[in-house]
Design a protein around this motif. Sequence first.
Motif, PDB file in Angstrom:
ATOM      1  N   PRO A  69      -4.573  -2.665  20.934  1.00 52.30           N
ATOM      2  CA  PRO A  69      -4.663  -3.487  22.145  1.00 52.30           C
ATOM      3  C   PRO A  69      -4.131  -4.896  21.891  1.00 52.30           C
ATOM      4  O   PRO A  69      -4.006  -5.343  20.751  1.00 52.30           O
ATOM      5  N   THR A  70      -3.847  -5.582  22.973  1.00 47.45           N
ATOM      6  CA  THR A  70      -3.253  -6.916  22.906  1.00 47.45           C
ATOM      7  C   THR A  70      -4.056  -7.881  22.051  1.00 47.45           C
ATOM      8  O   THR A  70      -3.493  -8.704  21.348  1.00 47.45           O
ATOM      9  N   GLY A  71      -5.363  -7.799  22.061  1.00 54.16           N
ATOM     10  CA  GLY A  71      -6.211  -8.721  21.314  1.00 54.16           C
ATOM     11  C   GLY A  71      -6.168  -8.531  19.810  1.00 54.16           C
ATOM     12  O   GLY A  71      -6.756  -9.318  19.065  1.00 54.16           O
ATOM     13  N   MET A  72      -5.486  -7.502  19.332  1.00 58.39           N
ATOM     14  CA  MET A  72      -5.390  -7.235  17.898  1.00 58.39           C
ATOM     15  C   MET A  72      -3.928  -7.315  17.468  1.00 58.39           C
ATOM     16  O   MET A  72      -3.032  -7.001  18.250  1.00 58.39           O
ATOM     17  N   GLU A  73      -3.716  -7.721  16.233  1.00 55.80           N
ATOM     18  CA  GLU A  73      -2.354  -7.804  15.714  1.00 55.80           C
ATOM     19  C   GLU A  73      -1.815  -6.399  15.438  1.00 55.80           C
ATOM     20  O   GLU A  73      -2.484  -5.570  14.825  1.00 55.80           O
ATOM     21  N   TYR A  74      -0.595  -6.138  15.915  1.00 53.14           N
ATOM     22  CA  TYR A  74       0.068  -4.869  15.634  1.00 53.14           C
ATOM     23  C   TYR A  74       1.151  -5.088  14.594  1.00 53.14           C
ATOM     24  O   TYR A  74       1.941  -6.027  14.707  1.00 53.14           O
ATOM     25  N   ARG A  75       1.151  -4.250  13.598  1.00 52.96           N
ATOM     26  CA  ARG A  75       2.208  -4.265  12.589  1.00 52.96           C
ATOM     27  C   ARG A  75       2.832  -2.884  12.547  1.00 52.96           C
ATOM     28  O   ARG A  75       2.123  -1.892  12.372  1.00 52.96           O
ATOM     29  N   GLN A  76       4.147  -2.840  12.685  1.00 58.22           N
ATOM     30  CA  GLN A  76       4.837  -1.568  12.605  1.00 58.22           C
ATOM     31  C   GLN A  76       4.660  -1.001  11.197  1.00 58.22           C
ATOM     32  O   GLN A  76       4.760  -1.730  10.218  1.00 58.22           O
ATOM     33  N   PRO A  77       4.371   0.304  11.090  1.00 55.57           N
ATOM     34  CA  PRO A  77       4.158   0.904   9.775  1.00 55.57           C
ATOM     35  C   PRO A  77       5.356   0.674   8.857  1.00 55.57           C
ATOM     36  O   PRO A  77       6.502   0.785   9.271  1.00 55.57           O
ATOM     37  N   ALA A  78       5.068   0.340   7.608  1.00 54.34           N
ATOM     38  CA  ALA A  78       6.120   0.127   6.611  1.00 54.34           C
ATOM     39  C   ALA A  78       5.550   0.436   5.233  1.00 54.34           C
ATOM     40  O   ALA A  78       4.381   0.165   4.957  1.00 54.34           O
ATOM     41  N   GLY A  79       6.382   1.025   4.392  1.00 52.23           N
ATOM     42  CA  GLY A  79       5.967   1.280   3.030  1.00 52.23           C
ATOM     43  C   GLY A  79       5.068   2.479   2.848  1.00 52.23           C
ATOM     44  O   GLY A  79       4.429   2.632   1.809  1.00 52.23           O
ATOM     45  N   ILE A  80       4.991   3.346   3.866  1.00 52.45           N
ATOM     46  CA  ILE A  80       4.149   4.537   3.781  1.00 52.45           C
ATOM     47  C   ILE A  80       4.810   5.660   4.562  1.00 52.45           C
ATOM     48  O   ILE A  80       5.503   5.414   5.548  1.00 52.45           O
ATOM     49  N   SER A  81       4.630   6.874   4.090  1.00 53.73           N
ATOM     50  CA  SER A  81       5.167   8.052   4.778  1.00 53.73           C
ATOM     51  C   SER A  81       4.073   9.104   4.900  1.00 53.73           C
ATOM     52  O   SER A  81       3.192   9.189   4.049  1.00 53.73           O
ATOM     53  N   VAL A  82       4.154   9.896   5.937  1.00 50.02           N
ATOM     54  CA  VAL A  82       3.303  11.070   6.061  1.00 50.02           C
ATOM     55  C   VAL A  82       4.075  12.206   5.401  1.00 50.02           C
ATOM     56  O   VAL A  82       5.255  12.409   5.682  1.00 50.02           O
ATOM     57  N   SER A  83       3.428  12.931   4.511  1.00 47.89           N
ATOM     58  CA  SER A  83       4.100  13.978   3.745  1.00 47.89           C
ATOM     59  C   SER A  83       3.521  15.340   4.079  1.00 47.89           C
ATOM     60  O   SER A  83       2.304  15.510   4.136  1.00 47.89           O
ATOM     61  N   ILE A  84       4.412  16.293   4.314  1.00 42.28           N
ATOM     62  CA  ILE A  84       4.022  17.692   4.515  1.00 42.28           C
ATOM     63  C   ILE A  84       4.722  18.494   3.435  1.00 42.28           C
ATOM     64  O   ILE A  84       5.941  18.392   3.268  1.00 42.28           O
ATOM     65  N   SER A  85       3.966  19.303   2.714  1.00 42.48           N
ATOM     66  CA  SER A  85       4.566  20.101   1.652  1.00 42.48           C
ATOM     67  C   SER A  85       3.921  21.477   1.611  1.00 42.48           C
ATOM     68  O   SER A  85       2.833  21.681   2.134  1.00 42.48           O
ATOM     69  N   GLY A  86       4.619  22.411   0.995  1.00 43.74           N
ATOM     70  CA  GLY A  86       4.080  23.752   0.859  1.00 43.74           C
ATOM     71  C   GLY A  86       5.127  24.730   0.383  1.00 43.74           C
ATOM     72  O   GLY A  86       6.226  24.341  -0.023  1.00 43.74           O
TER      73      GLY A  86
END
Length: 137
Positions: A69-86
Amino acid sequence: MPSLNPYLSFKNEARPAMEFYQSVLGGDLEVSTFGEYEGMVQDPNENDLVMHSQLTTPDGFVLMGADTPTGMEYRQPAGISVSISGDDEPQLERFWNGLVEGGSVTMPFDVPPWGGRFGMLRDKFGIDWMVAYSPAS
Protein backbone atom coordinates in the motif's frame (compact mmCIF):
# COMPACT_ATOMS: atom_id res chain seq x y z
CA MET A 1 7.53 -29.03 10.59
CA PRO A 2 8.52 -25.53 9.44
CA SER A 3 8.39 -24.50 5.81
CA LEU A 4 10.16 -21.89 3.70
CA ASN A 5 7.98 -20.08 1.17
CA PRO A 6 8.68 -17.25 -1.27
CA TYR A 7 6.61 -14.14 -0.44
CA LEU A 8 6.49 -11.74 -3.37
CA SER A 9 5.79 -8.01 -3.09
CA PHE A 10 4.03 -6.11 -5.85
CA LYS A 11 2.86 -2.59 -6.50
CA ASN A 12 -0.81 -2.92 -7.53
CA GLU A 13 -0.19 -6.15 -9.50
CA ALA A 14 -0.47 -8.92 -6.90
CA ARG A 15 -3.84 -10.23 -8.08
CA PRO A 16 -2.96 -10.54 -11.80
CA ALA A 17 0.49 -11.90 -10.91
CA MET A 18 -0.82 -14.57 -8.57
CA GLU A 19 -3.57 -15.52 -11.05
CA PHE A 20 -0.85 -15.82 -13.72
CA TYR A 21 1.23 -18.11 -11.47
CA GLN A 22 -1.89 -20.20 -10.81
CA SER A 23 -2.45 -20.55 -14.57
CA VAL A 24 1.15 -21.76 -14.98
CA LEU A 25 1.63 -23.89 -11.86
CA GLY A 26 -1.96 -24.96 -11.15
CA GLY A 27 -3.42 -25.24 -7.70
CA ASP A 28 -5.65 -23.28 -5.38
CA LEU A 29 -5.34 -19.53 -4.91
CA GLU A 30 -6.61 -17.76 -1.81
CA VAL A 31 -6.78 -13.95 -1.85
CA SER A 32 -7.59 -11.47 0.92
CA THR A 33 -7.90 -7.76 0.22
CA PHE A 34 -7.12 -4.79 2.44
CA GLY A 35 -10.80 -3.81 2.29
CA GLU A 36 -11.80 -7.02 4.06
CA TYR A 37 -10.13 -5.74 7.24
CA GLU A 38 -11.13 -2.39 8.70
CA GLY A 39 -8.36 0.17 9.04
CA MET A 40 -5.76 -1.67 6.97
CA VAL A 41 -5.30 1.18 4.46
CA GLN A 42 -5.62 4.92 4.69
CA ASP A 43 -6.68 5.34 1.05
CA PRO A 44 -10.06 3.72 0.29
CA ASN A 45 -8.95 3.40 -3.34
CA GLU A 46 -6.63 0.63 -2.11
CA ASN A 47 -9.38 -1.53 -0.59
CA ASP A 48 -9.24 -3.98 -3.51
CA LEU A 49 -5.47 -4.41 -3.35
CA VAL A 50 -4.20 -7.77 -2.15
CA MET A 51 -3.24 -7.85 1.52
CA HIS A 52 -2.28 -11.53 1.33
CA SER A 53 -2.50 -14.28 -1.25
CA GLN A 54 -1.37 -17.88 -1.21
CA LEU A 55 -1.07 -20.28 -4.10
CA THR A 56 -0.81 -23.93 -3.10
CA THR A 57 -0.03 -26.19 -6.06
CA PRO A 58 -0.60 -29.91 -6.61
CA ASP A 59 3.20 -30.33 -6.48
CA GLY A 60 3.33 -28.91 -2.95
CA PHE A 61 4.67 -25.47 -3.90
CA VAL A 62 3.44 -22.61 -1.76
CA LEU A 63 3.87 -19.15 -3.25
CA MET A 64 2.62 -16.07 -1.41
CA GLY A 65 2.24 -12.47 -2.49
CA ALA A 66 0.76 -9.10 -1.65
CA ASP A 67 0.48 -5.53 -2.84
CA THR A 68 2.38 -2.78 -1.06
CA PRO A 69 0.00 0.00 0.00
CA THR A 70 0.94 3.64 -0.48
CA GLY A 71 1.84 4.11 3.20
CA MET A 72 4.65 1.54 2.93
CA GLU A 73 7.85 1.71 0.91
CA TYR A 74 7.86 -0.54 -2.16
CA ARG A 75 11.10 -1.93 -3.48
CA GLN A 76 11.18 -3.89 -6.70
CA PRO A 77 12.62 -7.37 -6.04
CA ALA A 78 16.35 -7.60 -6.76
CA GLY A 79 19.06 -10.09 -5.99
CA ILE A 80 16.70 -13.04 -5.50
CA SER A 81 15.07 -15.63 -7.75
CA VAL A 82 12.31 -18.15 -7.28
CA SER A 83 13.70 -21.56 -8.25
CA ILE A 84 11.81 -24.60 -9.49
CA SER A 85 13.74 -27.82 -9.93
CA GLY A 86 13.09 -31.51 -10.36
CA ASP A 87 13.40 -34.57 -12.55
CA ASP A 88 10.22 -34.27 -14.65
CA GLU A 89 11.54 -32.57 -17.78
CA PRO A 90 8.20 -32.12 -19.63
CA GLN A 91 6.61 -30.58 -16.54
CA LEU A 92 9.54 -28.22 -15.98
CA GLU A 93 9.46 -27.22 -19.64
CA ARG A 94 5.73 -26.41 -19.30
CA PHE A 95 6.50 -24.26 -16.25
CA TRP A 96 9.29 -22.52 -18.20
CA ASN A 97 7.09 -21.87 -21.23
CA GLY A 98 4.31 -20.50 -19.05
CA LEU A 99 6.47 -18.28 -16.87
CA VAL A 100 8.40 -16.75 -19.78
CA GLU A 101 5.19 -15.67 -21.56
CA GLY A 102 5.34 -11.88 -21.72
CA GLY A 103 8.66 -11.86 -19.87
CA SER A 104 12.28 -12.04 -20.94
CA VAL A 105 14.87 -14.80 -21.07
CA THR A 106 18.03 -14.16 -19.08
CA MET A 107 19.53 -17.58 -19.88
CA PRO A 108 17.74 -20.01 -22.23
CA PHE A 109 16.34 -23.26 -20.81
CA ASP A 110 19.07 -25.40 -22.31
CA VAL A 111 21.81 -27.89 -21.45
CA PRO A 112 24.41 -26.28 -19.13
CA PRO A 113 27.95 -27.62 -18.63
CA TRP A 114 26.81 -29.63 -15.58
CA GLY A 115 24.08 -31.50 -17.50
CA GLY A 116 20.34 -31.61 -17.30
CA ARG A 117 18.67 -28.36 -18.34
CA PHE A 118 18.70 -24.94 -16.74
CA GLY A 119 17.33 -21.52 -17.54
CA MET A 120 16.72 -18.11 -16.02
CA LEU A 121 13.98 -15.61 -16.84
CA ARG A 122 12.27 -12.47 -15.62
CA ASP A 123 8.50 -12.79 -15.83
CA LYS A 124 6.12 -10.07 -16.97
CA PHE A 125 5.72 -8.91 -13.35
CA GLY A 126 9.46 -8.39 -12.81
CA ILE A 127 10.05 -11.56 -10.79
CA ASP A 128 13.21 -13.56 -11.55
CA TRP A 129 12.89 -17.34 -11.90
CA MET A 130 15.29 -20.24 -12.34
CA VAL A 131 14.12 -23.56 -13.74
CA ALA A 132 16.39 -26.59 -13.38
CA TYR A 133 15.90 -30.10 -14.67
CA SER A 134 18.16 -32.83 -13.25
CA PRO A 135 17.57 -36.38 -14.49
CA ALA A 136 16.76 -38.91 -11.78
CA SER A 137 19.81 -40.92 -10.76
